[in-house]
Every structure is written in structure tokens, then in C-alpha cells.
Design an enzyme around this catalytic site. Structure first.
Site, PDB file in Angstrom:
ATOM      1  N   GLN A  40       0.728  -1.164  -0.107  1.00  0.00           N
ATOM      2  CA  GLN A  40       0.110  -0.062   0.070  1.00  0.00           C
ATOM      3  C   GLN A  40       0.850   1.281  -0.098  1.00  0.00           C
ATOM      4  O   GLN A  40       2.026   1.054   0.353  1.00  0.00           O
ATOM      5  CB  GLN A  40      -0.982  -0.079   1.167  1.00  0.00           C
ATOM      6  CG  GLN A  40      -0.156  -0.058   2.467  1.00  0.00           C
ATOM      7  CD  GLN A  40      -1.035  -0.811   3.606  1.00  0.00           C
ATOM      8  OE1 GLN A  40      -2.123  -0.643   3.634  1.00  0.00           O
ATOM      9  NE2 GLN A  40      -0.318  -1.266   4.636  1.00  0.00           N
ATOM     10  N   ASP A  95       0.767   0.191  13.718  1.00  0.00           N
ATOM     11  CA  ASP A  95       1.187   1.482  14.211  1.00  0.00           C
ATOM     12  C   ASP A  95       1.476   1.021  15.828  1.00  0.00           C
ATOM     13  O   ASP A  95       2.290   1.788  16.243  1.00  0.00           O
ATOM     14  CB  ASP A  95       0.211   2.499  13.921  1.00  0.00           C
ATOM     15  CG  ASP A  95      -1.118   1.990  14.531  1.00  0.00           C
ATOM     16  OD1 ASP A  95      -1.503   1.874  15.676  1.00  0.00           O
ATOM     17  OD2 ASP A  95      -2.224   1.758  13.629  1.00  0.00           O
ATOM     18  N   ASP A 146      -0.209 -12.449   6.390  1.00  0.00           N
ATOM     19  CA  ASP A 146      -1.512 -12.565   6.287  1.00  0.00           C
ATOM     20  C   ASP A 146      -2.339 -12.972   7.624  1.00  0.00           C
ATOM     21  O   ASP A 146      -2.076 -14.130   8.002  1.00  0.00           O
ATOM     22  CB  ASP A 146      -1.874 -13.424   5.130  1.00  0.00           C
ATOM     23  CG  ASP A 146      -3.385 -13.658   4.784  1.00  0.00           C
ATOM     24  OD1 ASP A 146      -3.774 -12.348   4.953  1.00  0.00           O
ATOM     25  OD2 ASP A 146      -3.805 -14.445   4.764  1.00  0.00           O
ATOM     26  N   ASP A 164      -7.569  -5.032  14.328  1.00  0.00           N
ATOM     27  CA  ASP A 164      -7.363  -3.490  13.864  1.00  0.00           C
ATOM     28  C   ASP A 164      -7.211  -3.647  12.469  1.00  0.00           C
ATOM     29  O   ASP A 164      -6.165  -3.034  11.974  1.00  0.00           O
ATOM     30  CB  ASP A 164      -6.265  -2.720  14.823  1.00  0.00           C
ATOM     31  CG  ASP A 164      -6.386  -1.458  14.433  1.00  0.00           C
ATOM     32  OD1 ASP A 164      -7.124  -0.982  13.675  1.00  0.00           O
ATOM     33  OD2 ASP A 164      -5.414  -0.772  14.877  1.00  0.00           O
ATOM     34  N   SER A 165      -8.178  -3.660  11.549  1.00  0.00           N
ATOM     35  CA  SER A 165      -7.920  -3.610  10.228  1.00  0.00           C
ATOM     36  C   SER A 165      -8.186  -2.054   9.639  1.00  0.00           C
ATOM     37  O   SER A 165      -8.909  -1.248  10.255  1.00  0.00           O
ATOM     38  CB  SER A 165      -8.915  -4.554   9.653  1.00  0.00           C
ATOM     39  OG  SER A 165     -10.190  -4.109   9.687  1.00  0.00           O
ATOM     40  N   SER A 166      -7.714  -2.148   8.431  1.00  0.00           N
ATOM     41  CA  SER A 166      -8.103  -0.769   7.593  1.00  0.00           C
ATOM     42  C   SER A 166      -9.634  -1.342   6.992  1.00  0.00           C
ATOM     43  O   SER A 166     -10.175  -2.200   7.267  1.00  0.00           O
ATOM     44  CB  SER A 166      -7.226  -0.635   6.527  1.00  0.00           C
ATOM     45  OG  SER A 166      -6.727  -1.793   6.006  1.00  0.00           O
ATOM     46  N   ASP A 167      -9.908  -0.294   5.944  1.00  0.00           N
ATOM     47  CA  ASP A 167     -11.381  -0.435   5.397  1.00  0.00           C
ATOM     48  C   ASP A 167     -11.371  -1.792   4.421  1.00  0.00           C
ATOM     49  O   ASP A 167     -10.459  -2.153   4.184  1.00  0.00           O
ATOM     50  CB  ASP A 167     -11.747   0.834   4.835  1.00  0.00           C
ATOM     51  CG  ASP A 167     -11.916   1.987   5.841  1.00  0.00           C
ATOM     52  OD1 ASP A 167     -12.263   1.619   6.801  1.00  0.00           O
ATOM     53  OD2 ASP A 167     -11.511   2.970   5.310  1.00  0.00           O
ATOM     54  N   TYR A 232     -11.975  10.714  11.592  1.00  0.00           N
ATOM     55  CA  TYR A 232     -12.712   9.775  10.727  1.00  0.00           C
ATOM     56  C   TYR A 232     -13.920  10.162  10.154  1.00  0.00           C
ATOM     57  O   TYR A 232     -14.795  10.862  10.746  1.00  0.00           O
ATOM     58  CB  TYR A 232     -13.025   8.402  11.175  1.00  0.00           C
ATOM     59  CG  TYR A 232     -11.763   7.331  11.863  1.00  0.00           C
ATOM     60  CD1 TYR A 232     -10.651   7.556  11.236  1.00  0.00           C
ATOM     61  CD2 TYR A 232     -11.882   6.556  12.826  1.00  0.00           C
ATOM     62  CE1 TYR A 232      -9.395   6.682  11.598  1.00  0.00           C
ATOM     63  CE2 TYR A 232     -11.044   5.725  13.257  1.00  0.00           C
ATOM     64  CZ  TYR A 232      -9.814   5.793  12.679  1.00  0.00           C
ATOM     65  OH  TYR A 232      -8.810   5.090  13.122  1.00  0.00           O
TER      66      TYR A 232
END
Ligand code: SPM
Length: 288
Positions: A40, A95, A146, A164-167, A232
Site C-alpha cells: 500500500q 502502528d 497474512d 485492527d483492520s483498515s477498511d 474519521y
């Protein structure tokens, strides 16, 4: 994935087809880091009024001014819903912020952490030490890979799993599908609790309903907790919670004073209140 962020006249704007017609803009002073990893585009900005900001594929992950709301709730709601978490897993969140919060629970013995993109960890350690200090905890074992594959190999291993995922666009997409939730269930010990990034009921109604449907089918209990996060889009995000036993909407144990004193958002009353939803959002859950 297409980069959803734009910079114009000193303002970064998050623009995404999943919430058409609205952009969330933050005034920036400086680009501190901007590079594509194997997975990404990673950007770190110095904002004018909100501290440093981490952006992945153009989507805001955190600003230092309000990150405490998301990290505290993602960690402490599931950890206090469980009566005695000893072994936990955190998937995503390179993070380190959720790890920082989970580490405040002295009773936890082991923390398995899995992140697909090692660059997010490296960049956070360099530019966001307030977050990445979460990695300093000796109970953490870091796995790079993964999250879906990692969870599939585990059987009755964890009391609590936090995702804690992204979208659900880009590398995080698989973490919003039923096979991943089947893996989570399999990886939980008896009485286990799982918490995943549950999106906003204003902006992602279908995703919220989809996750509620999956967790209702697979788990004994499921619930949705709302978090206020000004940076957000929509100003809010949710936690999709599911359990093989414990109640989710009330803490299972008292919060030690020394832990409460370290927090800015979570407290037992906020834990309970976060499950009280506006009428239209309640209906999403009644209709499934
Ligand atoms: N540890 C912080 C990582 C944040 N992970 C979740 C980011 C979600 C960003 N999109 C929110 C979209 C608004 N509904």
C-alpha cells in the site's frame, strides 16, 4: 488499490467512493514520509493542528490528537468484557496503538501480533513513537504475514482476539468475510471474545449489517459499540464484538485505578454507553 487521498492548497482530503459526496480534510504543514510498500501507499504528515497523521492508500488511520479514542476502545472494551484474559492476539494495527493499550492489562501473559505490512511497523517506529511504544512489551510476539492465514492455523488459542483492520478495500478486504470469522471462532478458547474494526453505521450501513449477520450466525452473542473519532469521515467508527460466552455490553470486572488514570476515553460507563445506538442504527441489528 487506488489512492483515495488528495492534497490541494495545504489540505489533505480523504475522498472515497464508499462515502460519496463527502471529504474529510486536514490542514497539513509537511509531508514527513511518502512511499509505496509492497502492499500500500504509506504517508505520514505533520498536520497544522492535530499532530502527526498516518494515512494508508489515502485513508486516514490516525492523528495523534484523537487516536486515543479508537485505540482505547478497540482494546479495553473486549478485554474488560472478558473475565480474565491471559492469551490474546492482535491482528493488524502496525502502528502499535492497540498493542500499547492491551499492554496496560497486567494479567495478560502472551500477546501474538500479526501484521501483513512490515513497513507500517518500521515507519510507525520512526515517525509515531507515541504509538509504536506498544511494541516494547516483552509479552508481544510479532508475526509478519497474512492475518487470515495466521488465524486459520490456531485452535482454541486465545481468550481475546482484536482485529485492527483498515477498511474493506485493499489488503484488509479478506478480514470482512465469513471464512475469516469462522477462523476467529476456531482460534478462540471457550468463553473467548473477538473485536473487529466495525466501520461507521452512518457511512457503511451494509458492512455493519454484513458483520452483524456473520457474527450472529457464528457466535453466542454479538454487539456493536460506537466510538467517536473526529478525524474519521462521519466522526464515528464502530467495533463489531462477538463472544462465545461473556456478556459484551457490561465490563466483566473492575478497572484498576492505576489503569483508569492512564486513559482519556474508556471508562466503565463509556463501555456500557457505547452500545446504546440511535434508532436507525438499532434497526440494522433488528433487521438481520
Ligand atoms: N491503530 C489505528 C489503525 C486504524 N484502523 C482503522 C482505520 C479505519 C479508517 N477508516 C475509517 C472510515 C470511516 N468510517
Amino acid at each position: 488499490m487506488k489512492n483515495m487521498g488528495k492534497i490541494k492548497d495545504g489540505w489533505f482530503s480523504e475522498v472515497c467512493p464508499m462515502w460519496p459526496g463527502i471529504a474529510l480534510s486536514v490542514e497539513i504543514n509537511k509531508v514527513l514520509y511518502s512511499k509505496k510498500s509492497q502492499f500500500q501507499q504509506i504517508d505520514v504528515y505533520e498536520t497544522k493542528n492535530h499532530g502527526r497523521m498516518l494515512v494508508l492508500d489515502g485513508i486516514i488511520q490516525l492523528t495523534l490528537s484523537d487516536e486515543f479514542a479508537y485505540q482505547e476502545m478497540m482494546a479495553h472494551v473486549p478485554l474488560f468484557a472478558h473475565p480474565d484474559p491471559k492469551n490474546i492476539a492482535v491482528i493488524g494495527g502496525g502502528d502499535g496503538g492497540v498493542l500499547r493499550e492491551a499492554g496496560r492489562h497486567k494479567g495478560i501473559e502472551t500477546i501474538d501480533f500479526c501484521e501483513i505490512d512490515p513497513q507500517v511497523i518500521e515507519i510507525s517506529k520512526k515517525y509515531l513513537p507515541e504509538m509504536a511504544r506498544g511494541f516494547d512489551d516483552p509479552r508481544i510476539k510479532v508475526h509478519i504475514g497474512d492475518g487470515n492465514a495466521f488465524i486459520r492455523e490456531k485452535k482454541e488459542a486465545y481468550d481475546v482476539i482484536i482485529v485492527d483492520s483498515s477498511d474493506p478495500i485493499g489488503p484488509g478486504e479478506v478480514l470482512f468475510k465469513k471464512p475469516f470469522y469462522q477462523g476467529l471462532k476456531h482460534a478462540l478458547k471457550e468463553n473467548g471474545v473477538v473485536a473487529t474494526q466495525g466501520e461507521s453505521f452512518f457511512l457503511f450501513k451494509e458492512t455493519v449489517a454484513h458483520l452483524a449477520q456473520i457474527t450472529k450466525e457464528l457466535f453466542l452473542k454479538q454487539a456493536y459499540s460506537c466510538i467517536l473519532v473526529p478525524t474519521y469521515p462521519g466522526g464515528n467508527i464502530g467495533i463489531c464484538l462477538a463472544s462465545l460466552g461473556p456478556e459484551l455490553k457490561t465490563p466483566a470486572r473492575k478497572i484498576p485505578k492505576e489503569l483508569q488514570d492512564q486513559l482519556q476515553y474508556y471508562c466503565p460507563k463509556v463501555h456500557e454507553a457505547s452500545f446504546v445506538l440511535p434508532r436507525f442504527a438499532q434497526k440494522i441489528f433488528e433487521d438481520i
